[in-house]
Write an enzyme that holds these catalytic residues in place. Sequence first.
Site, PDB file in Angstrom:
ATOM      1  N   LYS A 144       4.488  -1.241 -21.820  1.00  0.00           N
ATOM      2  CA  LYS A 144       4.678  -0.430 -20.601  1.00  0.00           C
ATOM      3  C   LYS A 144       6.110  -0.560 -20.092  1.00  0.00           C
ATOM      4  CE  LYS A 144       4.039   2.150 -17.041  1.00  0.00           C
ATOM      5  NZ  LYS A 144       3.478   1.988 -15.744  1.00  0.00           N
ATOM      6  N   ALA A 173       0.845  -1.216   0.000  1.00  0.00           N
ATOM      7  CA  ALA A 173       0.000   0.000   0.000  1.00  0.00           C
ATOM      8  C   ALA A 173       0.865   1.246   0.000  1.00  0.00           C
ATOM      9  CB  ALA A 173      -0.926  -0.034   1.215  1.00  0.00           C
ATOM     10  N   MET A 226       1.245   3.613  -5.245  1.00  0.00           N
ATOM     11  CA  MET A 226       0.194   3.110  -6.146  1.00  0.00           C
ATOM     12  C   MET A 226      -0.897   2.365  -5.388  1.00  0.00           C
ATOM     13  SD  MET A 226       0.770   4.148  -9.162  1.00  0.00           S
ATOM     14  CE  MET A 226      -0.104   3.101 -10.285  1.00  0.00           C
ATOM     15  N   GLY A 227      -0.494   1.575  -4.396  1.00  0.00           N
ATOM     16  CA  GLY A 227      -1.486   0.869  -3.587  1.00  0.00           C
ATOM     17  C   GLY A 227      -2.399   1.860  -2.902  1.00  0.00           C
ATOM     18  N   ASN A 242      12.293   5.550 -16.433  1.00  0.00           N
ATOM     19  CA  ASN A 242      12.649   5.335 -15.023  1.00  0.00           C
ATOM     20  C   ASN A 242      14.159   5.463 -14.798  1.00  0.00           C
ATOM     21  OD1 ASN A 242       9.919   4.738 -14.957  1.00  0.00           O
ATOM     22  ND2 ASN A 242      10.137   3.105 -13.471  1.00  0.00           N
TER      23      ASN A 242
HETATM   24  P1  NAD Z   1       6.174   2.226  -3.253  1.00  0.00           P
HETATM   25  O1  NAD Z   1       7.652   2.162  -3.056  1.00  0.00           O
HETATM   26  O2  NAD Z   1       5.522   3.524  -2.990  1.00  0.00           O
HETATM   27  O3  NAD Z   1       5.514   1.128  -2.331  1.00  0.00           O
HETATM   28  C1  NAD Z   1       5.921  -0.202  -2.385  1.00  0.00           C
HETATM   29  C2  NAD Z   1       6.200  -0.676  -0.953  1.00  0.00           C
HETATM   30  O4  NAD Z   1       7.319   0.006  -0.394  1.00  0.00           O
HETATM   31  C3  NAD Z   1       5.034  -0.412  -0.013  1.00  0.00           C
HETATM   32  O5  NAD Z   1       4.953  -1.514   0.840  1.00  0.00           O
HETATM   33  C4  NAD Z   1       5.474   0.818   0.742  1.00  0.00           C
HETATM   34  O6  NAD Z   1       4.905   0.947   2.026  1.00  0.00           O
HETATM   35  C5  NAD Z   1       6.962   0.595   0.841  1.00  0.00           C
HETATM   36  N1  NAD Z   1       7.655   1.871   1.027  1.00  0.00           N
HETATM   37  C6  NAD Z   1       7.505   2.998   0.269  1.00  0.00           C
HETATM   38  N2  NAD Z   1       8.311   3.980   0.731  1.00  0.00           N
HETATM   39  C7  NAD Z   1       8.970   3.463   1.792  1.00  0.00           C
HETATM   40  C8  NAD Z   1       9.941   3.986   2.689  1.00  0.00           C
HETATM   41  N3  NAD Z   1      10.380   5.247   2.572  1.00  0.00           N
HETATM   42  N4  NAD Z   1      10.409   3.180   3.651  1.00  0.00           N
HETATM   43  C9  NAD Z   1       9.977   1.895   3.767  1.00  0.00           C
HETATM   44  N5  NAD Z   1       9.053   1.327   2.940  1.00  0.00           N
HETATM   45  C10 NAD Z   1       8.577   2.117   1.973  1.00  0.00           C
HETATM   46  O7  NAD Z   1       5.885   1.656  -4.694  1.00  0.00           O
HETATM   47  P2  NAD Z   1       4.935   2.211  -5.856  1.00  0.00           P
HETATM   48  O8  NAD Z   1       5.543   3.412  -6.468  1.00  0.00           O
HETATM   49  O9  NAD Z   1       3.572   2.268  -5.357  1.00  0.00           O
HETATM   50  O10 NAD Z   1       5.104   1.048  -6.914  1.00  0.00           O
HETATM   51  C11 NAD Z   1       4.444  -0.195  -6.813  1.00  0.00           C
HETATM   52  C12 NAD Z   1       4.557  -0.880  -8.173  1.00  0.00           C
HETATM   53  O11 NAD Z   1       3.836  -0.099  -9.124  1.00  0.00           O
HETATM   54  C13 NAD Z   1       5.992  -0.974  -8.699  1.00  0.00           C
HETATM   55  O12 NAD Z   1       6.154  -2.117  -9.483  1.00  0.00           O
HETATM   56  C14 NAD Z   1       6.107   0.270  -9.572  1.00  0.00           C
HETATM   57  O13 NAD Z   1       7.101   0.163 -10.566  1.00  0.00           O
HETATM   58  C15 NAD Z   1       4.711   0.298 -10.170  1.00  0.00           C
HETATM   59  N6  NAD Z   1       4.260   1.600 -10.670  1.00  0.00           N
HETATM   60  C16 NAD Z   1       4.539   2.737  -9.968  1.00  0.00           C
HETATM   61  C17 NAD Z   1       4.061   3.944 -10.457  1.00  0.00           C
HETATM   62  C18 NAD Z   1       4.266   5.224  -9.708  1.00  0.00           C
HETATM   63  O14 NAD Z   1       3.993   6.288 -10.261  1.00  0.00           O
HETATM   64  N7  NAD Z   1       4.679   5.200  -8.447  1.00  0.00           N
HETATM   65  C19 NAD Z   1       3.349   3.985 -11.649  1.00  0.00           C
HETATM   66  C20 NAD Z   1       3.051   2.790 -12.310  1.00  0.00           C
HETATM   67  C21 NAD Z   1       3.529   1.597 -11.802  1.00  0.00           C
HETATM   68  C1  AOT Z   2       4.909   6.234 -15.528  1.00  0.00           C
HETATM   69  N1  AOT Z   2       5.660   5.935 -14.418  1.00  0.00           N
HETATM   70  O1  AOT Z   2       5.357   3.702 -14.280  1.00  0.00           O
HETATM   71  C2  AOT Z   2       3.625   5.797 -15.662  1.00  0.00           C
HETATM   72  O2  AOT Z   2       6.947   5.796 -12.154  1.00  0.00           O
HETATM   73  O3  AOT Z   2       7.249   3.649 -12.360  1.00  0.00           O
HETATM   74  C3  AOT Z   2       6.734   4.710 -12.701  1.00  0.00           C
HETATM   75  C4  AOT Z   2       5.832   4.720 -13.881  1.00  0.00           C
HETATM   76  C5  AOT Z   2       2.934   6.154 -16.798  1.00  0.00           C
HETATM   77  C6  AOT Z   2       3.505   6.919 -17.760  1.00  0.00           C
HETATM   78  C7  AOT Z   2       4.808   7.379 -17.597  1.00  0.00           C
HETATM   79  C8  AOT Z   2       5.495   7.036 -16.480  1.00  0.00           C
END
Ligand code: NAD
Ligand code: AOT
Length: 312
Positions: free
Chosen positions: A187, A8, A11-12, A195
């Site tokens: 993607k 969570a 993204m969660g 990234n």
């Molecule tokens: P995130 O790092 O925010 O969260 C993932 C986990 O890491 C969670 O359990 C979170 O609580 C933990 N976490 C986050 N920050 C932390 C910290 N400072 N200390 C300890 N734990 C921490 O990950 P996300 O960005 O939500 O990405 C999840 C998935 O979705 C990944 O595969 C990512 O590539 C993908 N994704 C991300 C984005 C985006 O914009 N963030 C967009 C599309 C896809």
């Molecule tokens: C993103 N970003 O997927 C999403 O931050 O990991 C990420 C990610 C949609 C379009 C462009 C970048």
Amino acid sequence: MKITIAGAGAMGSRFGLMLHKAGQEVFLVDGWKEHVEAINRDGLKANFNDKDIVEKIPAVLQCDIPTDFKTDLIILFTKALQLDDMMQALKPIIHDRTDVLCLLNGIGHEEIIEKYVGLDHIFIGNTMWTAGLEGPGKAKLFGTGSVELENLGEGQSAKAKEIANVLTEAGLNASYSDNIRYSIYRKACVNGTLNGLCTILDCNITGFGTCKYAHEIVTSIVSEFAAVAKHENVSLDVDEVIHHIEETYDPETIGLHYPSMYQDLIKNHRLTEIDFINGAVAKKGEKYGISTPYCKFLTELIHCKEEILKAK
Ligand code: NAD
Ligand code: AOT
């Protein structure tokens, strides 16, 4: 529907928050203690399209999941490196009818999920939504996005469409794809360029996109992804994928986003998902006898930066 968001973070939180606002029964499972505590104490806070909101959503630490916990759908949103541990933690609550949707960036996560869940209950996809965490319990959410997903098990497309509907009703703009492997590679090209490059170059998407060499670098990386994908019977339309990446440079849409890899490594000194994106392509390239110098170099640069910043 009882929906568990497993992972969570940024993204969660976005998916949990939007599904909860739409009336779904949402539970958050996460491994970051301060984050879980903040959510249970103050609610999940978000700056949501420039408005401060709070949603009261129950959260639980992944090491404390109650065994009588019931859920219809688990949406996986850990980082790639955390996926196996999360699946281990979820094991006691995965029953015969629990569906699992994986929306992580990168390639090949189903190999891990298949160890814990029957094929008929696995759904894989990808998303163009973005999100950031400002600290424990607080997300920053702006822009628009979409989700594509498909069933891994044969004959489960009706279920996949049902899940897409639930997401769409929550404003997440989801659709069923009958060729999700194409979408995942497409993607992965977005992440395989933006990234790593924004992280090494210390800029947001618009910052990179306005560089003179952006087009040439993106073309080289996407061509490597396409050559590898071809060996897996995925035939990427390279020009369309490049156009798709270049569309993200617009500061009015998602250009101002700092990719999640940037947020991890530069802001929080956390290890990155590079081995599941460019690293995975370089590894597959070696296996298939295809040269992938850009992917290999970018993977090595990111690992160097992880060492320099003592990322954990
Ligand atoms: P995130 O790092 O925010 O969260 C993932 C986990 O890491 C969670 O359990 C979170 O609580 C933990 N976490 C986050 N920050 C932390 C910290 N400072 N200390 C300890 N734990 C921490 O990950 P996300 O960005 O939500 O990405 C999840 C998935 O979705 C990944 O595969 C990512 O590539 C993908 N994704 C991300 C984005 C985006 O914009 N963030 C967009 C599309 C896809
Ligand atoms: C993103 N970003 O997927 C999403 O931050 O990991 C990420 C990610 C949609 C379009 C462009 C970048």
